[in-house]
Design an enzyme around this catalytic site. Sequence first.
Site, mmCIF file in Angstrom:
data_model
loop_
_atom_site.group_PDB
_atom_site.id
_atom_site.type_symbol
_atom_site.label_atom_id
_atom_site.label_comp_id
_atom_site.label_asym_id
_atom_site.label_seq_id
_atom_site.Cartn_x
_atom_site.Cartn_y
_atom_site.Cartn_z
ATOM 1 N N HIS A 270 -0.393 8.116 8.969
ATOM 2 C CA HIS A 270 -0.018 7.197 7.898
ATOM 3 C C HIS A 270 -0.704 5.835 8.106
ATOM 4 O O HIS A 270 -1.373 5.320 7.206
ATOM 5 C CB HIS A 270 1.509 7.038 7.876
ATOM 6 N N GLU A 271 -0.551 5.294 9.300
ATOM 7 C CA GLU A 271 -1.132 3.970 9.565
ATOM 8 C C GLU A 271 -2.660 4.025 9.568
ATOM 9 O O GLU A 271 -3.325 3.064 9.199
ATOM 10 C CB GLU A 271 -0.592 3.391 10.881
ATOM 11 N N HIS B 221 -3.779 3.465 6.061
ATOM 12 C CA HIS B 221 -3.815 2.035 5.728
ATOM 13 C C HIS B 221 -5.037 1.372 6.360
ATOM 14 O O HIS B 221 -5.726 0.560 5.747
ATOM 15 C CB HIS B 221 -2.558 1.335 6.266
HETATM 16 ZN ZN ZN Z 1 2.779 2.578 4.530
#
Ligand code: ZN
Length: 496
Positions: free
Chosen positions: A262-263, A266
């Site tokens: 997830h990170e 980003h």
């Molecule tokens: Zn997020």
Amino acid sequence: MSISNFDALKTRFYEVNALGTATALMDWDQQCYMPSGATEGRSAQVGILSRLAHELFTADEVGEAIERLQPTFDADSVEGAMLRVAKRDFDLRTKFPAAFVERKSRLSSEAHEAWVQARKSNNFAKFCPTLAEMFEIAKEEAEYVGYKDHVYDGLLDQYEEGATAADCTAMFETLKQPTVELVRFITESGKPADDSRLIGKWDRNAQSEFTEGIAKELGYDFDRGRQDIAPHPFCTTFGTGDVRITTRYEDHLTSCLYSTMHETGHALYEQGSPMEWDRTPLQGGVSLGIHESQSRLWENIVGRSQAFVGWMRPRLGQYFPTLADMSETDLYRAINKVSPSFIRVEADEVTYNLHVMTRFELECELLTGKLAVKDLPEAWNAKYTEYLGITPTSDAVGCLQDVHWSMGSIGYFPTYTMGNLLSYQFWTKLQEDLGDTDALISRGEFGPIHAWLKEKIYQHGRRFSPKDLVKQVTGTTINADAYVAGLGAKYRAIYS
Ligand code: ZN
């Protein structure tokens, strides 16, 4: 002192950015390494730096220079875009009277404390008066920002430029029925997924090496970043040359893996921002919704696909030998376990948006006075019963679970769902261009996917508004069609 030209204005942006970066670095340190004894001193230091950055950026001469320079550049040029974004940031930060900002910040710290106590003792009544005041503040905040149709618009726009309550209502309307039906199909399938083998005491070094290897394969550049451990994983940017991610170690092995993925999503977005826009208002991601679409795309669409599981399985077995004999099907089902639960942050991909929808609907009712804050617990539980088929057993696992409202972040939740929907909309376009993505993923060839996202999304930084970017990439506006179709097909296959 007046700011004479565009370069001088950019110099001011660099100064503001330097102070902001120092604060971000202190915050990263606080969440990853800082000894607890430093809490008081650190928050004072961060407070001072934040105030200096705010003063430098919101000074009259900055507003004047933006106004004066804007007509001298083509609106479609990079300079024109930078001035447009700077003006939006400037306007947002100068709309609130100092007394209001102070009142909100004072109430937020009181509210946070009240929330912690109320949650601990499962006593909503303790939090109720402060929460009511927090919603009064939110209404005032919306008035200062301004809105056309709905009080909610003035709040949401701060997180997602141009998004409105009407957009969200339409979004959840299309989402509601198919999601509720899909959840029912899964729970009634009689074939619950078994993830018990993924729960255990896992070696920490193995977790960190395994997940760093995955991040690298996805395209994360460790020469311009690093991974550390934080209780609530996040990604932070100190410049295009330094974008850091964090993950966490839990008993459930997927926690570390999918936090990293997830990170990383980003971070790829931030690392893909053009170097020449580093430290200017155009650097980085354009909105919370678009940012979340990038993290969800790598975490859920890529990371929870059967192709990815097939590619990852031998690696997983190397780092965690007890899992080496787990079949691809069992691992795929375990990773995609769906089961309605009370807690949003632990929710699976299917039920997640129902948690968000509940909060959005309640926020609207509270802001328009349709619902009184004292009646929140009852309304909350009724919605969970209706949408998820489960009734919270206490307010601690019900309406007291999220930190957001206590911090005054009201009007923020829908950006999570926007990210989910957009991830599938972008993926549909990506598949049209790249063809068989499963074949790429199963061979571990993530390069073409990364390159496509960089070209269509990352390289534009904050240049285009979120709505314009979505239009440019997908030819349409945000909608639930691709998401509903994609999720339905995936999970009906798993649970048939
Ligand atoms: Zn997020």
